[in-house]
Design a protein around this motif. Sequence first.
Motif, PDB file in Angstrom:
ATOM      1  N   HIS A 145       4.622  26.384  -7.924  1.00 41.07           N
ATOM      2  CA  HIS A 145       3.891  27.395  -8.694  1.00 41.07           C
ATOM      3  C   HIS A 145       3.489  26.862 -10.062  1.00 41.07           C
ATOM      4  N   ARG A 146       2.888  25.668 -10.066  1.00 42.42           N
ATOM      5  CA  ARG A 146       2.482  25.027 -11.308  1.00 42.42           C
ATOM      6  C   ARG A 146       1.014  24.631 -11.253  1.00 42.42           C
ATOM      7  N   GLU A 147       0.478  24.395 -12.432  1.00 40.93           N
ATOM      8  CA  GLU A 147      -0.851  23.824 -12.525  1.00 40.93           C
ATOM      9  C   GLU A 147      -0.726  22.309 -12.360  1.00 40.93           C
ATOM     10  N   PRO A 148      -1.516  21.704 -11.461  1.00 36.63           N
ATOM     11  CA  PRO A 148      -1.420  20.252 -11.303  1.00 36.63           C
ATOM     12  C   PRO A 148      -1.953  19.535 -12.529  1.00 36.63           C
ATOM     13  N   PRO A 149      -1.456  18.318 -12.809  1.00 39.97           N
ATOM     14  CA  PRO A 149      -1.986  17.555 -13.942  1.00 39.97           C
ATOM     15  C   PRO A 149      -3.429  17.158 -13.667  1.00 39.97           C
ATOM     16  N   THR A 198      -4.426  14.975  -3.873  1.00 41.88           N
ATOM     17  CA  THR A 198      -4.118  16.086  -2.975  1.00 41.88           C
ATOM     18  C   THR A 198      -2.613  16.330  -2.884  1.00 41.88           C
ATOM     19  N   VAL A 199      -1.852  15.242  -2.815  1.00 43.61           N
ATOM     20  CA  VAL A 199      -0.391  15.384  -2.754  1.00 43.61           C
ATOM     21  C   VAL A 199       0.128  16.042  -4.034  1.00 43.61           C
ATOM     22  N   ILE A 200      -0.377  15.610  -5.183  1.00 47.92           N
ATOM     23  CA  ILE A 200       0.066  16.195  -6.452  1.00 47.92           C
ATOM     24  C   ILE A 200      -0.259  17.688  -6.485  1.00 47.92           C
ATOM     25  N   GLU A 201      -1.458  18.046  -6.049  1.00 45.51           N
ATOM     26  CA  GLU A 201      -1.842  19.461  -6.030  1.00 45.51           C
ATOM     27  C   GLU A 201      -0.937  20.258  -5.100  1.00 45.51           C
ATOM     28  N   GLY A 202      -0.595  19.686  -3.939  1.00 49.46           N
ATOM     29  CA  GLY A 202       0.287  20.381  -3.002  1.00 49.46           C
ATOM     30  C   GLY A 202       1.672  20.605  -3.573  1.00 49.46           C
ATOM     31  N   ILE A 203       2.224  19.584  -4.221  1.00 48.35           N
ATOM     32  CA  ILE A 203       3.545  19.717  -4.833  1.00 48.35           C
ATOM     33  C   ILE A 203       3.512  20.738  -5.962  1.00 48.35           C
ATOM     34  N   ALA A 204       2.477  20.669  -6.782  1.00 50.50           N
ATOM     35  CA  ALA A 204       2.353  21.610  -7.904  1.00 50.50           C
ATOM     36  C   ALA A 204       2.282  23.043  -7.394  1.00 50.50           C
ATOM     37  N   ARG A 205       1.515  23.272  -6.338  1.00 49.81           N
ATOM     38  CA  ARG A 205       1.425  24.635  -5.787  1.00 49.81           C
ATOM     39  C   ARG A 205       2.762  25.096  -5.243  1.00 49.81           C
ATOM     40  N   LEU A 262       0.835  -1.202   0.000  1.00 51.45           N
ATOM     41  CA  LEU A 262       0.000   0.000   0.000  1.00 51.45           C
ATOM     42  C   LEU A 262       0.871   1.255   0.000  1.00 51.45           C
ATOM     43  N   SER A 263       1.850   1.292   0.911  1.00 52.56           N
ATOM     44  CA  SER A 263       2.715   2.469   0.972  1.00 52.56           C
ATOM     45  C   SER A 263       3.534   2.614  -0.301  1.00 52.56           C
ATOM     46  N   ASP A 264       4.049   1.495  -0.832  1.00 50.21           N
ATOM     47  CA  ASP A 264       4.812   1.548  -2.081  1.00 50.21           C
ATOM     48  C   ASP A 264       3.922   1.952  -3.242  1.00 50.21           C
ATOM     49  N   GLY A 265       2.688   1.459  -3.223  1.00 53.64           N
ATOM     50  CA  GLY A 265       1.772   1.764  -4.319  1.00 53.64           C
ATOM     51  C   GLY A 265       1.428   3.234  -4.389  1.00 53.64           C
ATOM     52  N   ILE A 266       1.159   3.839  -3.238  1.00 55.33           N
ATOM     53  CA  ILE A 266       0.851   5.270  -3.217  1.00 55.33           C
ATOM     54  C   ILE A 266       2.061   6.069  -3.693  1.00 55.33           C
ATOM     55  N   THR A 267       3.243   5.653  -3.254  1.00 57.72           N
ATOM     56  CA  THR A 267       4.478   6.332  -3.679  1.00 57.72           C
ATOM     57  C   THR A 267       4.608   6.307  -5.198  1.00 57.72           C
ATOM     58  N   GLU A 268       4.414   5.130  -5.786  1.00 57.50           N
ATOM     59  CA  GLU A 268       4.592   4.997  -7.237  1.00 57.50           C
ATOM     60  C   GLU A 268       3.526   5.757  -8.006  1.00 57.50           C
ATOM     61  N   GLU A 269       2.291   5.753  -7.505  1.00 54.15           N
ATOM     62  CA  GLU A 269       1.236   6.484  -8.202  1.00 54.15           C
ATOM     63  C   GLU A 269       1.522   7.978  -8.210  1.00 54.15           C
ATOM     64  N   ILE A 270       2.058   8.490  -7.113  1.00 57.05           N
ATOM     65  CA  ILE A 270       2.429   9.908  -7.062  1.00 57.05           C
ATOM     66  C   ILE A 270       3.522  10.199  -8.083  1.00 57.05           C
ATOM     67  N   MET A 271       4.530   9.321  -8.157  1.00 53.07           N
ATOM     68  CA  MET A 271       5.612   9.498  -9.138  1.00 53.07           C
ATOM     69  C   MET A 271       5.057   9.528 -10.554  1.00 53.07           C
ATOM     70  N   ASN A 272       4.205   8.556 -10.867  1.00 53.04           N
ATOM     71  CA  ASN A 272       3.690   8.455 -12.228  1.00 53.04           C
ATOM     72  C   ASN A 272       2.903   9.692 -12.628  1.00 53.04           C
ATOM     73  N   ARG A 273       2.201  10.283 -11.674  1.00 53.17           N
ATOM     74  CA  ARG A 273       1.487  11.528 -11.969  1.00 53.17           C
ATOM     75  C   ARG A 273       2.450  12.698 -12.140  1.00 53.17           C
ATOM     76  N   LEU A 274       3.478  12.746 -11.297  1.00 50.20           N
ATOM     77  CA  LEU A 274       4.444  13.842 -11.380  1.00 50.20           C
ATOM     78  C   LEU A 274       5.221  13.806 -12.696  1.00 50.20           C
ATOM     79  N   PHE A 275       5.456  12.603 -13.227  1.00 51.71           N
ATOM     80  CA  PHE A 275       6.175  12.478 -14.488  1.00 51.71           C
ATOM     81  C   PHE A 275       5.501  13.274 -15.595  1.00 51.71           C
ATOM     82  N   ARG A 276       4.220  13.564 -15.438  1.00 54.57           N
ATOM     83  CA  ARG A 276       3.472  14.267 -16.481  1.00 54.57           C
ATOM     84  C   ARG A 276       3.613  15.781 -16.383  1.00 54.57           C
TER      85      ARG A 276
END
Length: 575
Positions: free
Chosen positions: A243-247, A233-240, A137-151
């Motif tokens: 100073h970026r628009e989240p994917p 939510t994590v992706i939005e926080g990192i994007a902010r 579960l913890s690894d899965g959430i980590t990887e999903e965040i990475m895959n979204r950030l790659f975009r």
Amino acid sequence: MHKFIEELKRRNVIKVAGIYVVCAWVLLQVADVVVPAAGLPGWLVTFVLYLAIVGLPFAIVLSWKFDLTWSGIKQDSEDAARQKFKISSPVFMLALAVFAGSSFVAYKISLPAAEITQSIAVMPFINLTGDEEHEFLSDGITEEIMNRLFRLDDLKIIARTSVFSLKGQNLDLAELGLRLGVENVLEGNLKINGDAVRLGVRMINVASGKHLWAETFDGELTDFEFKDNITNTVIEGIARAFHREPPPVTKAATREVLAREHFLRGRYYYEQRGEENMLRAAELFQQAIDVDPLYAEAWAALAQAYVLGGADLQMEDERADAIVARALEYDPDNPRALTVKATLAGLRDWNFKEAMDLSQRAVEIAPGDGDVRHFSAILMALTGQYEASLAEQRIAAPLNPLYPPLLEGVGHRLRYLWRFEEAIEVYEQSLAIGFDRVYDNMFFCYGFMGRVEDATRVLLRDGRQTELDDWDRMVLAYYGGDRDEAARLYKANLLSERPPVSEGDLWAAQDAAYGGEMEYAFAALTVAADEKRINLLRMMRIPLPKELYSHPGWVEFWNHPNMKPLFDLYLEAGD
């Protein structure tokens, strides 16, 4: 106007302004030399320039009010007759405040702009429960965040291979930043009590230790909407924070817990590389698909394991195509599936333009994915775009800094450009991080530069072998310019063991070229071209014996029906 100019002359305003400009210019020249020599920050020169500009109007005003004499600075006679000047007067204090304020503004402007460092490593979230069954579960959430950030474009995100290689090492922030080459990290702790889940996540600047963003999530273990909310939510926080628009918001790739667990375990074995690990990874990906047949990410990973795991691309073509097609049916924008399809199009089918289009699309979708960019660099080199390939590989390598083949790839691209000295420097860097697969590459670099002693030293380096064999002596003789000796050694030691031409053995063809047997070399190359051998494409990327290029057989080989489209791309690329 005439009277005003005369008054300016009487008060020496024009004279003072001229002297001020000359002195300011001299001061700038001195600062331009002294500042770098003294190791002072470069912005000081800019500050001196702005200060000189700010000071000019004040120098003019002061020259209007005061006279510079051999007896010192005195108030102008007419002004003195009208009123006595006091330093404490409001006008003077206001002017002084304006000058000080202007100087501060000049100082701030001259400072280098504070950069928002666009790099982050998403570290594996720590499972505080101690139960390995919840590790997925913890690894899965980590990887999903990475895959979204790659975009996200122009954001350096460290790849899974590198960050997971540091899992459990408890490194401090400074060490993490140094090892991964980033200025920010995202880390988190996972607690599970029955079905209740609490995940604390924080984004931290490596240098200052400052928390740039943090959030705590509470939910249920079986609630996939809760897991989706975490990722989004994590992706939005990192994007902010950047100073970026989240994917765009996405849903979980699967809602089957068991399918996700099989997938994550398969990813672990895939990252370990090697034939046995790839087979185990493929089994687990298939198990994930059996649980959830619509799991596009698992289909894409299965295709990777089969196609990019070192298997012969000429085998099971229909199955490979079907797997990729299924992945893209369920997720048309899956960068892994697009990369595998590009691999099949380029290395198996020799449809290079389609391969490049697919690869470029994958890069556009996931510009921060180092593996996607790495394959794009390989295709660029394959089609003769060597400079572009080098630039792409130099982007890919820092995105996965603890995966040595990507750094090695930079050396390869330099070697394709015949920039052997630079390639050797990169190979030495690979050796420094424990990657010793580059010795043969270094050997060829030294050889093509004619540095036979260095080439010999590399062969014998670090106990790889204790003496030179027949092949070594032949190639070293060739590199040393003794073609007759190379031919003699080839005929005496290698000729009797070479396979028949019909086998199209590429390494035997290359050895024959070193030994001067060009007819055999071109005959074997032609067989490989007839059969669209993958290794023939790889061979075309590296420097070959120069006699091949100058031999009349090269023109015929160039015009081979299967080779001409590739060579036309070389001409089009112009590299």
